[in-house]
Design an enzyme around this catalytic site. Structure first.
Site, mmCIF file in Angstrom:
data_model
loop_
_atom_site.group_PDB
_atom_site.id
_atom_site.type_symbol
_atom_site.label_atom_id
_atom_site.label_comp_id
_atom_site.label_asym_id
_atom_site.label_seq_id
_atom_site.Cartn_x
_atom_site.Cartn_y
_atom_site.Cartn_z
ATOM 1 C CG HIS A 109 -2.222 1.263 1.660
ATOM 2 N ND1 HIS A 109 -3.259 1.310 0.304
ATOM 3 C CD2 HIS A 109 -2.114 2.258 2.102
ATOM 4 C CE1 HIS A 109 -3.909 2.345 0.901
ATOM 5 N NE2 HIS A 109 -2.909 3.102 1.635
ATOM 6 C CB VAL A 144 -9.616 -2.345 4.284
ATOM 7 C CG1 VAL A 144 -9.132 -1.776 2.884
ATOM 8 C CG2 VAL A 144 -10.678 -2.891 2.893
ATOM 9 C CG ASP A 145 -5.751 -0.111 2.745
ATOM 10 O OD1 ASP A 145 -5.007 -0.982 2.191
ATOM 11 O OD2 ASP A 145 -6.073 0.226 2.501
HETATM 12 C C1 GAR Z 1 0.827 0.573 -6.231
HETATM 13 O O1 GAR Z 1 1.316 1.767 -5.546
HETATM 14 C C2 GAR Z 1 0.370 0.474 -4.815
HETATM 15 O O2 GAR Z 1 1.019 0.604 -3.875
HETATM 16 C C3 GAR Z 1 -1.433 0.354 -5.363
HETATM 17 O O3 GAR Z 1 -1.414 0.518 -6.651
HETATM 18 C C4 GAR Z 1 -0.087 0.862 -7.463
HETATM 19 C C5 GAR Z 1 -0.122 -1.116 -8.043
HETATM 20 O O4 GAR Z 1 0.966 -0.275 -8.956
HETATM 21 N N1 GAR Z 1 -1.975 -0.446 -4.564
HETATM 22 C C6 GAR Z 1 -3.018 -0.039 -3.535
HETATM 23 O O5 GAR Z 1 -3.178 1.366 -3.187
HETATM 24 C C7 GAR Z 1 -3.557 -1.052 -2.476
HETATM 25 N N2 GAR Z 1 -4.194 -0.462 -2.062
HETATM 26 P P1 GAR Z 1 1.285 -1.767 -9.764
HETATM 27 O O6 GAR Z 1 0.626 -2.490 -10.667
HETATM 28 O O7 GAR Z 1 2.299 -0.927 -10.890
HETATM 29 O O8 GAR Z 1 2.861 -2.450 -9.218
#
Ligand code: GAR
Length: 200
Positions: A109, A144-145
């Site tokens: 996250h 969540v989280d």
């Molecule tokens: C990342 O920044 C991850 O931390 C976030 O989505 C992005 C995915 O990037 N996840 C969340 O926000 C989950 N709550 P990626 O597809 O390039 O790995």
């Protein structure tokens, strides 16, 4: 060899960082057994296919949540997955999913939890005025989280930051944090004491 199952919804840069760390040998004793996306247009799915990894799309749109999760669980089990790695998987897991992989689901996250759970977190962090931001790798539980934190990495917030520039700097740290967190989990050298993930 711990068998990882990567779930993603989008560009898959965290998945790529994990795959790269395994390839380079900086992340050892594990292999990616399967990559599963919930949407066909997930770029990460394409990257997985190009890498020659087993890659599946199990479309979630229009499918009841329990039904979709059951299909994903079945696929993960069929590939012998032992540790589920959520890498930009933009879905909340059902309790049945969490029960199917007890203490064996990780998520990343882009904030220093428990601050800024949810979505649009870099914008929220900037609006709040925090001076440090970062990322968190944590076990997934039913909130969540919320699950036990494996590790966090920080970045300084700069005066000129926009949500996009902050997100980009945090992402660099995510790519370090996720392989390191997976190594920690599969090492068997850590244990959960209360909410703390510490050396056994
Ligand atoms: C990342 O920044 C991850 O931390 C976030 O989505 C992005 C995915 O990037 N996840 C969340 O926000 C989950 N709550 P990626 O597809 O390039 O790995």
């Amino acid at each position: 060899m711990t068998r990882l199952g990567v779930l993603l919804s989008g560009r898959g840069s965290n998945f790529s960082a994990i795959a790269q760390a395994i390839k380079e040998g900086t992340l050892r004793d594990c292999e990616i057994a399967v990559v599963i996306a919930n949407r066909e247009d997930a770029v990460g799915l394409e990257i997985a296919r190009e890498m020659g990894l087993p890659a599946r799309c199990i479309v979630s749109k229009g499918v009841p949540r329990a039904e979709h999760d059951a299909a994903v669980i079945a696929a993960l089990k069929s590939f012998g997955v032992e540790l589920v790695v959520l890498a930009g998987y933009m879905r909340v897991l059902t309790p049945a999913f969490i029960a199917a992989f007890p203490q064996a689901i990780l998520n990343i996250h882009p904030s220093l939890l428990p601050s800024f759970a949810g979505l649009d977190v870099q914008k929220a962090a900037l609006e709040y005025g925090v001076k440090f931001a970062g990322c968190t790798v944590h076990f997934v539980d039913e909130a969540v989280d919320h699950g036990v934190i494996v590790l966090q990495r920080t970045v300084e917030v700069l005066d000129a930051d926009t949500p996009a520039t902050l997100a980009a700097r945090i992402l660099v740290e995510e790519h370090q944090a996720y392989p390191e967190a997976i190594a920690r989990v599969i090492s068997g050298q850590y244990t959960v004491v209360g909410r703390r993930y510490i050396r056994a």
